[in-house]
Write a protein that holds these residues in place. Structure first.
Motif, mmCIF file in Angstrom:
data_model
loop_
_atom_site.group_PDB
_atom_site.id
_atom_site.type_symbol
_atom_site.label_atom_id
_atom_site.label_comp_id
_atom_site.label_asym_id
_atom_site.label_seq_id
_atom_site.Cartn_x
_atom_site.Cartn_y
_atom_site.Cartn_z
ATOM 1 N N MET A 127 0.863 -1.129 0.413
ATOM 2 C CA MET A 127 0.235 0.145 -0.207
ATOM 3 C C MET A 127 0.922 1.672 -0.250
ATOM 4 S SD MET A 127 -2.616 0.768 2.586
ATOM 5 C CE MET A 127 -1.385 1.669 4.938
ATOM 6 N N LYS A 128 0.224 2.139 -0.763
ATOM 7 C CA LYS A 128 1.249 3.329 -0.803
ATOM 8 C C LYS A 128 0.722 4.451 0.468
ATOM 9 C CE LYS A 128 1.142 3.374 -6.084
ATOM 10 N NZ LYS A 128 1.510 4.265 -6.976
ATOM 11 N N LYS A 129 2.361 5.114 0.564
ATOM 12 C CA LYS A 129 1.729 5.954 1.592
ATOM 13 C C LYS A 129 1.202 7.018 1.260
ATOM 14 C CE LYS A 129 4.720 8.806 4.836
ATOM 15 N NZ LYS A 129 6.041 9.584 5.202
ATOM 16 N N PRO A 130 -0.234 7.243 2.408
ATOM 17 C CA PRO A 130 -0.997 8.525 2.167
ATOM 18 C C PRO A 130 -0.532 9.585 1.820
ATOM 19 C CG PRO A 130 -1.738 7.181 3.635
ATOM 20 C CD PRO A 130 -0.899 6.736 3.412
ATOM 21 N N ILE A 131 -1.305 10.714 0.813
ATOM 22 C CA ILE A 131 -0.383 11.995 0.265
ATOM 23 C C ILE A 131 -1.477 13.127 1.076
ATOM 24 C CG2 ILE A 131 0.275 13.344 -1.046
ATOM 25 C CD1 ILE A 131 0.317 10.508 -2.521
ATOM 26 N N LEU A 132 -1.125 13.593 2.442
ATOM 27 C CA LEU A 132 -1.174 14.755 2.847
ATOM 28 C C LEU A 132 -1.037 15.853 2.120
ATOM 29 C CD1 LEU A 132 -0.885 14.148 6.538
ATOM 30 C CD2 LEU A 132 -2.741 13.080 4.690
ATOM 31 N N THR A 133 -2.336 16.711 1.534
ATOM 32 C CA THR A 133 -1.948 18.155 1.067
ATOM 33 C C THR A 133 -2.823 18.846 1.842
ATOM 34 O OG1 THR A 133 -3.964 18.165 -0.756
ATOM 35 C CG2 THR A 133 -0.900 17.335 -0.888
ATOM 36 N N CYS A 134 -2.323 20.303 2.019
ATOM 37 C CA CYS A 134 -3.109 21.548 2.568
ATOM 38 C C CYS A 134 -3.440 22.729 1.673
ATOM 39 C CB CYS A 134 -2.568 21.541 3.482
ATOM 40 S SG CYS A 134 -3.816 22.043 5.680
ATOM 41 N N GLU A 135 -4.733 22.666 1.657
ATOM 42 C CA GLU A 135 -4.621 24.357 0.955
ATOM 43 C C GLU A 135 -5.824 24.805 1.698
ATOM 44 O OE1 GLU A 135 -5.327 23.087 -2.849
ATOM 45 O OE2 GLU A 135 -7.228 22.378 -1.943
ATOM 46 N N PRO A 136 -5.987 26.221 1.640
ATOM 47 C CA PRO A 136 -6.801 27.051 1.360
ATOM 48 C C PRO A 136 -7.938 27.576 1.193
ATOM 49 C CG PRO A 136 -5.343 28.546 0.241
ATOM 50 C CD PRO A 136 -4.557 27.046 0.531
ATOM 51 N N LEU A 137 -9.635 27.370 1.487
ATOM 52 C CA LEU A 137 -10.441 27.407 1.493
ATOM 53 C C LEU A 137 -10.841 28.741 1.843
ATOM 54 C CD1 LEU A 137 -12.782 26.014 -0.282
ATOM 55 C CD2 LEU A 137 -13.749 24.890 2.056
ATOM 56 N N GLY A 138 -11.302 29.628 0.718
ATOM 57 C CA GLY A 138 -11.395 30.626 1.195
ATOM 58 C C GLY A 138 -9.955 31.856 2.736
ATOM 59 N N ASP A 139 -10.393 32.816 2.676
ATOM 60 C CA ASP A 139 -9.883 33.628 4.431
ATOM 61 C C ASP A 139 -10.347 33.008 5.291
ATOM 62 O OD1 ASP A 139 -12.537 34.628 4.349
ATOM 63 O OD2 ASP A 139 -11.430 36.015 4.565
ATOM 64 N N SER A 140 -10.911 31.513 5.524
ATOM 65 C CA SER A 140 -10.948 31.169 6.918
ATOM 66 C C SER A 140 -11.518 30.279 6.594
ATOM 67 C CB SER A 140 -12.630 31.991 7.724
ATOM 68 O OG SER A 140 -13.656 32.149 6.821
ATOM 69 N N ALA A 141 -10.664 29.033 6.045
ATOM 70 C CA ALA A 141 -10.942 27.227 5.938
ATOM 71 C C ALA A 141 -9.571 27.026 5.269
ATOM 72 C CB ALA A 141 -12.768 27.051 5.196
ATOM 73 N N LEU A 142 -9.359 25.877 5.414
ATOM 74 C CA LEU A 142 -8.294 25.295 5.133
ATOM 75 C C LEU A 142 -8.458 23.718 5.342
ATOM 76 C CD1 LEU A 142 -6.501 23.227 7.638
ATOM 77 C CD2 LEU A 142 -5.550 25.270 7.946
ATOM 78 N N THR A 143 -8.993 22.895 3.839
ATOM 79 C CA THR A 143 -9.169 21.149 3.688
ATOM 80 C C THR A 143 -7.726 20.561 3.073
ATOM 81 O OG1 THR A 143 -11.064 22.655 2.089
ATOM 82 C CG2 THR A 143 -10.327 20.184 1.123
ATOM 83 N N VAL A 144 -7.641 19.603 4.563
ATOM 84 C CA VAL A 144 -6.901 18.307 4.559
ATOM 85 C C VAL A 144 -7.002 17.276 3.743
ATOM 86 C CG1 VAL A 144 -4.614 16.896 5.629
ATOM 87 C CG2 VAL A 144 -5.540 19.442 6.540
ATOM 88 N N THR A 145 -6.112 17.356 2.086
ATOM 89 C CA THR A 145 -6.895 16.036 1.596
ATOM 90 C C THR A 145 -6.348 15.069 1.809
ATOM 91 O OG1 THR A 145 -7.325 17.062 -0.178
ATOM 92 C CG2 THR A 145 -6.989 14.811 -0.962
ATOM 93 N N ILE A 146 -6.974 13.806 2.087
ATOM 94 C CA ILE A 146 -5.740 12.317 2.614
ATOM 95 C C ILE A 146 -6.026 11.389 1.487
ATOM 96 C CG2 ILE A 146 -5.975 10.743 4.755
ATOM 97 C CD1 ILE A 146 -6.961 12.602 6.550
ATOM 98 N N GLY A 147 -5.512 11.496 0.488
ATOM 99 C CA GLY A 147 -5.893 10.753 -1.050
ATOM 100 C C GLY A 147 -5.254 9.498 -1.268
ATOM 101 N N PRO A 148 -5.745 8.683 -2.144
ATOM 102 C CA PRO A 148 -6.407 9.446 -2.787
ATOM 103 C C PRO A 148 -7.708 8.620 -1.939
ATOM 104 C CG PRO A 148 -5.578 7.113 -3.701
ATOM 105 C CD PRO A 148 -4.533 7.460 -1.979
ATOM 106 N N SER A 149 -9.024 8.783 -2.412
ATOM 107 C CA SER A 149 -10.740 8.305 -2.360
ATOM 108 C C SER A 149 -10.643 7.072 -2.281
ATOM 109 C CB SER A 149 -11.266 9.318 -3.008
ATOM 110 O OG SER A 149 -11.769 9.427 -4.681
ATOM 111 N N GLY A 150 -10.268 6.019 -3.465
ATOM 112 C CA GLY A 150 -10.245 5.037 -3.873
ATOM 113 C C GLY A 150 -9.810 4.384 -2.455
ATOM 114 N N ASP A 151 -8.783 4.620 -1.965
ATOM 115 C CA ASP A 151 -8.175 3.574 -0.751
ATOM 116 C C ASP A 151 -8.961 3.597 0.128
ATOM 117 O OD1 ASP A 151 -6.880 2.840 1.549
ATOM 118 O OD2 ASP A 151 -4.523 3.849 0.561
ATOM 119 N N PRO A 152 -9.499 2.560 0.675
ATOM 120 C CA PRO A 152 -10.087 1.546 1.739
ATOM 121 C C PRO A 152 -10.115 2.438 3.028
ATOM 122 C CG PRO A 152 -8.850 -0.239 1.231
ATOM 123 C CD PRO A 152 -8.840 0.718 -0.092
ATOM 124 N N SER A 153 -8.737 2.506 3.568
ATOM 125 C CA SER A 153 -8.526 3.053 4.717
ATOM 126 C C SER A 153 -8.901 5.212 4.996
ATOM 127 C CB SER A 153 -6.298 2.877 5.008
ATOM 128 O OG SER A 153 -6.122 3.557 3.737
#
Length: 239
Positions: free
Chosen positions: A1-27
């Motif tokens: 299993m590949k190591k999950p990739i964490l990315t963090c990006e702003p969502l407007g000026d008062s929120a941020l989104t952390v993505t734990i991909g890929p979405s198809g990974d059952p974990s």
């Protein structure tokens, strides 16, 4: 299993989104839940709420309360959120079960009849008997991938492909609370009486959302769910 990739990006000026991909990974859903748990325990200054989804967590914050030491609020919070992710080992190949905090929830369901008016149509589409549809729907373990649409509505992944079913061409004006339904490649449970376009195959006597409970929703992202068939008599006694 590949190591999950964490990315963090702003969502407007008062929120941020952390993505734990890929979405198809059952974990991933359990990792999303692990991050939400870590953020809740951290009580980061300025954080107002978390919104977990299929493969991400959005963190809403007050920029004024999150700033300090000359660091922009976003960058300060980004660093703190990623520290929480590291503490929960969200980005590691192996995440301890105690950190994932997943649960197995059994939901009783009375299939067919007045409780499941679309069961026959689903069976016809799948070229199965209604008994086979019930056996296949209740014979697998699902994962809560997201909560949304209405408060407490679980989008459940893991539906066998044979039961994938297009949404109804004409949505119902009112779907009873507790209705178990199929929409596309997912199954779910209507926690409240609401309009809906999914194919209703049964109903549970369990309550999935109580306003005064803490938390109000029975299910959360990352939970594992199994359905247990019950009779109409059992449903009546349960209620």
């Amino acid at each position: 299993m590949k190591k999950p990739i964490l990315t963090c990006e702003p969502l407007g000026d008062s929120a941020l989104t952390v993505t734990i991909g890929p979405s198809g990974d059952p974990s991933v859903p359990a990792r999303v839940r692990a991050l939400v748990g870590a953020l809740a325990r951290a009580r980061l200054p300025g954080v107002l709420d978390f919104a977990p989804s299929y493969a991400s967590v959005t963190v809403f914050y007050d920029p004024v309360r999150a700033e300090g030491n000359g660091v922009l609020p976003y960058h300060r919070l980004e660093r703190a959120v990623l520290e929480c992710a590291e503490a929960a080992r969200v980005g590691h190949r192996r995440v301890p079960r105690r950190v994932l905090e997943d649960r197995l929830v059994e939901i009783p369901v009375c299939y067919g009849g007045d409780f499941g008016p679309d069961l026959a149509e689903v069976a016809s589409h799948a070229r199965l008997s209604m008994t086979d549809v019930v056996a296949r729907h209740s014979g697998v373990e699902y994962t809560v991938q997201a909560i949304g649409f209405v408060p407490g509505f679980p989008y459940l992944g893991g539906l066998t492909p044979r039961l994938h079913m297009p949404r109804r061409s004409t949505p119902r004006e009112l779907v009873p609370a507790g209705s178990v339904a199929i929409g596309g490649a997912q199954t779910g449970v209507y926690p409240l009486a609401t309009p809906g376009g999914w194919n209703v195959i049964g109903r549970t006597p369990s309550t999935l959302f109580r306003t005064l409970d803490n938390p109000p929703a029975l299910l959360r992202v990352g939970d594992r769910v199994v359905f247990r068939p019950i009779t109409a008599e059992e449903f009546s006694v349960w209620k």
